[in-house]
Design an enzyme around this catalytic site. Structure first.
Site, mmCIF file in Angstrom:
data_model
loop_
_atom_site.group_PDB
_atom_site.id
_atom_site.type_symbol
_atom_site.label_atom_id
_atom_site.label_comp_id
_atom_site.label_asym_id
_atom_site.label_seq_id
_atom_site.Cartn_x
_atom_site.Cartn_y
_atom_site.Cartn_z
ATOM 1 N N SER A 118 0.782 -1.230 0.000
ATOM 2 C CA SER A 118 0.000 0.000 0.000
ATOM 3 C C SER A 118 0.816 1.284 0.000
ATOM 4 C CB SER A 118 -0.951 0.013 1.208
ATOM 5 O OG SER A 118 -0.216 -0.042 2.422
ATOM 6 N N HIS A 129 -5.498 -3.519 -2.369
ATOM 7 C CA HIS A 129 -5.171 -2.547 -3.415
ATOM 8 C C HIS A 129 -5.041 -3.186 -4.788
ATOM 9 C CE1 HIS A 129 -4.653 1.130 -1.058
ATOM 10 N NE2 HIS A 129 -4.194 0.345 -0.098
ATOM 11 N N LYS A 171 -12.210 0.465 -1.295
ATOM 12 C CA LYS A 171 -11.260 1.154 -2.162
ATOM 13 C C LYS A 171 -11.827 1.178 -3.583
ATOM 14 C CE LYS A 171 -7.253 0.466 0.794
ATOM 15 N NZ LYS A 171 -7.978 0.003 1.994
#
Length: 395
Positions: free
Chosen positions: A182, A210, A241
């Site tokens: 990240s 991610h 996200k």
């Protein structure tokens, strides 16, 4: 008012202020988008995890409103008592199918998903073998587990091999890695990790927070990206996200799902998601399947922005993904750089120790599929101007 008993906290905060690392919360006065209002100022946003712009996608908003009208604002209970609604079960079926897994289970966040799994999956006498740069939620989950911890050097497969050999006699060996890291935006060498784990009879767990919505076909993540479907035992993901809403999940076998329902403490002791949240997450999966061009634009924008930063002379580290760190070195420099960018209409947060190592402070940027070329060029102009002012790049 600070009491004498709480003076130690004030002293710690004063130390942060003296180092230029104290940061007040930035408050958005608008929807999460490419252009936002922060602390009353309109700025270009490079700090959001909203990779595909789904936080404001019409299908997600409609799904959330409709589900709220039908089911109410909240679920009213934990999943194991009276808080499991059909909208939750539908989301989990979709997630399992999307991730090419037998079953999935949704948690309140990606953080609690990692805590819930690592705390109970392995026991005393077992071992968790973890990359040294894994996310804080993995680190905390390992701390809560009674299993032995064994940390291998970042993406170092020879060191991983040594750790696997050292713990060959353990009942259960679990290798854990981020799919995309990240802070640096680099990708785990998953094929090599899986090959070594299989050879030593170890389980593999990947946190794809991610990578979900970013890598793999239709954004299925690193496992699918490397064509390893069926060879990774546990896939952890986030719904907050690229998915654009809230939550985390585990995609694995029905046995793992059933075990976690009965043992994972964050699942057992937290109220389930509001039905509107679950419905919006479900709609996001539909969007990923129907609109692959969003991911294509994300990577086009990423390539443009990275090339621009490198052309200007900035150090973007080992990044291979839309997470693009702009390395500053000192924490105070990163914070000053972030503040000057903000004054030029660009919101890009500085990150320093302890989130990243001393001497590796950076401006952490993420472009999205929703950014226009003009916006990216505007951001690059601001980076160039501030970089020259602060001596980060040459005149």
């Amino acid at each position: 008012m600070i009491t004498e008993r709480m003076r130690f906290l004030a002293e710690d905060l004063d130390d942060l202020r003296s180092k230029g690392l104290f940061r007040p919360l930035r408050v958005l006065g608008s929807a999460q988008d490419t252009e936002v209002v922060v602390d009353g100022v309109a700025v270009l946003n490079l700090s959001s995890n909203n990779y595909l712009g789904l936080t404001t996608h019409p299908r997600l908003k409609t799904a959330m409103v409709n589900a709220t009208e039908l089911w109410g604002a909240g679920s009213g209970a934990v999943r194991t008592i009276a808080g499991t609604m059909s909208v939750h079960e539908e989301l989990e079926r979709k997630l399992a199918d999307f991730k090419h897994a037998e079953a999935s289970l949704v948690f309140q966040s990606g953080f609690t998903a990692n805590l819930g799994v690592l705390q109970v999956l392995v026991k005393e006498g077992d071992v968790i073998i973890s990359d040294e740069l894994n996310h804080a939620s993995i680190i905390d989950g390992i701390r809560l587990s009674k299993a032995e911890r064994s940390i291998f050097k970042h993406k170092d497969m020879d060191d991983l091999e040594r750790h696997l050999e050292r713990h060959q006699d353990k009942r259960v060996k679990l290798v854990v890695t981020d799919g995309v890291f990240s802070m640096d935006g680099d990708i785990a060498p998953l094929p090599a990790i899986v090959e070594r784990a299989e050879r030593h009879g170890a389980l593999v767990m990947v946190d794809d927070a991610h990578a979900s919505g970013v890598l793999g076909r239709n954004g299925r993540g690193t496992v699918n990206h490397f064509e390893l479907d069926g060879r990774v035992d546990l896939q952890i993901g986030t719904l907050s996200k690229a998915i654009g809403v809230l939550g985390g999940y585990v995609a694995s076998t029905q046995t793992v799902r059933d075990f976690l329902i009965h043992r994972a403490r964050p699942f057992l002791f937290s109220t389930s998601h509001p039905p509107g949240v679950a419905a919006a997450c479900s709609a996001a999966i539909d969007v990923l399947l129907a609109e692959p061009d969003l991911i294509e634009r994300l990577w086009q924008n990423t390539a443009r922005f990275k090339a621009g930063l490198k052309r200007l002379g900035f150090d973007t580290g080992p990044s291979e993904t839309p997470i693009t760190p702009v390395i500053m070195g000192k924490g105070a420099t990163a914070m000053a750089f972030s503040d000057r960018l903000f004054n030029r209409g660009v919101f890009a947060q500085g990150i320093g120790y302890p989130t990243v190592p001393e001497g590796r402070a950076r401006i952490r940027t993420i472009v999205t599929s929703a950014h226009s070329e003009a916006q990216l060029d505007r951001a690059l102009e601001a980076f160039e101007s501030v970089g020259k002012e602060l001596g980060v790049i040459g005149k």
